[in-house]
Design a protein around this motif. Structure first.
Motif: not given
Length: 726
Positions: A534-539
């Motif tokens: 949804g337009g976000r990621v995990v780093l």
């Protein structure tokens, strides 16, 4: 093997034609006077020669000054000299053609560094000369079929047993207690071996040899060191195939126990979980103390193992029955309610104020007729509703008790299912009862928990799964090579970002992701992955020096695309501050849907045992729940499902909890099996592996591995040299 054949690999040790006792004492008060006297008293029919320059004669036998002066060929040498003279004695023994030596002398590895060097020299002398050595720090051995009593243990009394159980243990003192108490239990011990510090001959080798003898029907082992895995598993499987119970007492499972063992035998104690799991898999009966070891051995010899965990309780006291039912439940055994038909059959033999349910309360009124008690026990045992019977007599003494004991012993012998007896009364009032049971070769327990504990162990041993699947995988697995890895050096660590291709090769589900080493790489990867989240990621920071990333703020979930570069730099700064030079980049991942989380961990093989796989609650709550279940690798899907079912938290999730859908147990089991395949590909190089968390979705939704860490030994420069026992 014929009845009178010795264990073939060590004939000089078990059935020598002649024995020389070096350092024999003429002082009757000395423990070192006992080996010679025991050989004479118990009728050893070969030549016995005392060796000591201080005496011309001991106990009516001519004493010679050295082994070179012994007038006959020597097979076995008992060494009682001070430690400093033992190696010289061993060399003389080999010179005169002896095949084995029992070194009773102390002052070796159990005393510290100097003693360890001396013990190493003793082992080298045995290797150089070909002489087999039992000890040092051994109390000797007893072998009833050969009428050999080459020992100074104070536990030896009465006649040698020509057939029966065998005891093999590192501690002579524990062994002496076992030998002494076995007589009271009515357990014949036909072979008894104190292996001491095990410079050469060890307990597993001796147990394996004795297991093959026709006159040995069960084996008890006391171990202070973790045995070599393949040899131990082979012993356990041979015992199971031969139908001879193997009962093992393993000390050193606590820190204090390990310290005590180091001071006692110089042993280095390794991890014991793999040993315990291997024992459970291959049907070994594990005991917690010498008393339990004896009871376990006698019960296993006397009773068929229960085919299930349903226990019928018959007692002369309702209170004792209630206590026993509580103990059964705590031990994981069931006390099922009896059917109306079975209750009716029991009620015909007991007073109206008794109880025909389970537990059955006979009341003291029936004790005047021993046959009624035995008939009720036989009725319960003959029912398809129970797998074993526990009979408890409370303060039943005198002639009625003796008659009951005789009748009950005959009933037990004629019954297919085990009927285990507890007699709750003081020793002064129950000596005749115990003799009746002992003469019949049956155990009689003094405590309810002891009897239930033994029933549980017999049940577990009988239901052990046995040999595992072969663990071979058809997939070709290529393990990543760490950057800068060398053939020798410290362990290699592979982090999640370096394992993406490995997961794909194994078919282990994971969120889409890429390892970034610059802000630009992180930004590009995030734009390719953001649609999944949804337009976000995990780093996630990637460093082998920071295994618990969440604790230091090195995992950032739900990062908007516009913040990826800044978050990347923050994570790299954390890495350089906490682990300078050990940062491998930042893993950029798609956001995974929420779901219950588990942990799959593996600890590599130790002492030759297989790796241990653990399953627990995962994610940030792993340490909070602190519940894990364990099994050995390799394993198949059915074993993986059984493992999942043993985890309390998993049982709630599998059924669905408070309206939540049930999780996909099949997907979790499949991942467990694939982790096992990976560990098989790594082989002996595996140190540890952890996937935490594994997120599992509703049935049919699969499972995803959200973090991964692998540590393995570096590739050896040359194949290791394996020590083998001749």
């Amino acid at each position: 093997m014929a009845v009178d054949d010795p264990p073939r690999a060590l004939p000089a040790l078990f059935t020598p034609r002649s024995v020389a006792v070096v350092g024999a004492s003429g002082n009757a008060a000395s423990p070192f006077a006992r080996p010679l006297r025991n050989l004479i008293r118990h009728g050893f029919d070969g030549e016995v020669v005392p060796v000591n320059p201080k005496y011309a004669e001991i106990d009516g036998l001519r004493c010679v000054p050295s082994l070179r002066d012994v007038p006959v060929d020597v097979d076995l040498v008992i060494v009682l000299t001070p430690a400093a003279h033992v190696i010289e004695t061993i060399e003389q023994a080999a010179e005169v053609g002896a095949g084995a030596a029992v070194v009773c002398s102390s002052g070796f590895a159990e005393t510290g560094a100097t003693g360890r060097h001396l013990q190493a020299a003793l082992a080298a002398a045995g290797t150089r000369t070909g002489l087999r050595i039992l000890g040092p720090n051994s109390q000797g051995l007893v072998f009833g079929p050969g009428r050999l009593a080459a020992t100074f243990t104070a536990g030896l009394a009465g006649e040698l047993a020509p057939r029966g159980a065998a005891y093999v243990g590192q501690s002579g003192a524990i062994g002496g207690c076992v030998l002494d108490n076995a007589r009271e239990y009515g357990l014949p011990v036909a072979a008894w071996v104190s292996t001491g510090n095990q410079a050469d001959v060890d307990a597993i080798e001796v147990a394996g040899l004795l297991l093959s003898h026709e006159r040995i029907d069960s084996v008890m082992c006391y171990l202070e060191t973790t045995p070599h895995g393949p040899a131990y598993v082979e012993l356990a499987e041979r015992a199971r195939q031969a139908g001879k119970p193997l009962v093992v007492l393993r000390s050193g499972r606590s820190d204090a126990g390990r310290r005590a063992n180091v001071s006692h035998t110089g042993a280095t104690i390794g991890p014991t979980l793999a040993f315990e799991l291997a024992s459970a898999r291959h049907g070994v009966i594990l005991a917690d103390d010498p008393h339990e070891m004896l009871l376990g051995a006698q019960s296993a010899r006397a009773h068929r193992a229960p085919r299930g965990g349903r226990i019928g309780i018959v007692t002369t006291s309702g209170g004792a029955g209630a206590v026993a039912a509580d103990h059964c439940e705590r031990a994981g055994l069931r006390v099922p309610a009896f059917s109306a038909g079975l209750r009716a059959g029991i009620a015909a033999d007991i007073p109206a104020f008794g109880a025909a349910a389970n537990p059955v309360d006979l009341t003291a009124q029936v004790l005047s007729d021993a046959s009624r008690v035995s008939r009720i026990c036989a009725t319960v045992a003959g029912s398809a509703e129970v797998d074993a019977v526990l009979f408890i007599a409370t303060m039943v003494t005198g002639e009625d008790a003796k008659a009951l004991a005789g009748d009950l012993a005959a009933t037990i012998a004629a019954t297919d299912k085990p009927i285990v007896t507890v007699w709750l009364a003081g020793d002064l009032n129950t000596g005749d009862i115990r003799r009746v049971f002992g003469d019949a070769g049956l155990p009689v327990f003094r405590r309810v928990p002891d009897a239930i504990g033994v029933l549980r162990r017999l049940h577990d041993a009988a239901s052990a799964p046995g040999a595992p699947p072969d663990g071979t995988s058809t997939a070709r697995i290529v393990l990543p090579v760490c950057r800068g890895a060398k053939p020798q050096g410290p362990p290699e660590t592979i982090v999640e970002g370096e394992s993406l291709a490995l997961f794909d090769a194994l078919g282990i589900g994971r969120p889409r992701g890429a390892l970034a080493r610059t802000p630009d790489e992180a930004d590009q990867a995030a734009r390719e992955l953001a649609d999944d989240g949804g337009g976000r990621v995990v780093l996630k920071l990637q460093s082998p020096a920071i295994p618990h990333k969440s604790d230091v703020g090195a995992v950032r979930p739900n990062v908007p695309l516009g913040e990826v570069r800044a978050v990347f730099r923050e994570l790299m700064e954390i890495g350089e501050r906490l682990a300078p030079g050990a940062v491998r980049g930042v893993l950029v991942q798609a956001v995974a849907p929420p779901g219950p989380e588990f942990l799959i961990g593996v600890v590599g093989s130790a002492d030759g045992f297989p790796p241990v796989l653990s399953l627990g609650v995962g994610g940030t709550e792993t340490d909070l729940h602190d519940e894990r279940v364990h099994t050995l690798l390799p394993l198949d899907r059915q074993e993986a499902l059984r493992l999942i079912g043993r985890l309390r938290a998993a049982r709630l999730l599998l059924a669905g909890f408070r309206g939540r859908p049930a999780v996909d147990a099949d997907a979790l089991a499949e991942m467990i099996v694939k982790v096992g395949e990976l560990c098989g590909a790594i082989g002996d190089r595996l140190l540890e592996l952890e996937i935490n968390p594994v997120r599992v979705y509703p049935e049919g939704g699969g499972a995803l591995a959200l973090d991964f860490l692998l540590r393995r030994r570096p590739e050896p420069a040359a194949p290791p040299t394996l020590r083998s026992t001749p």
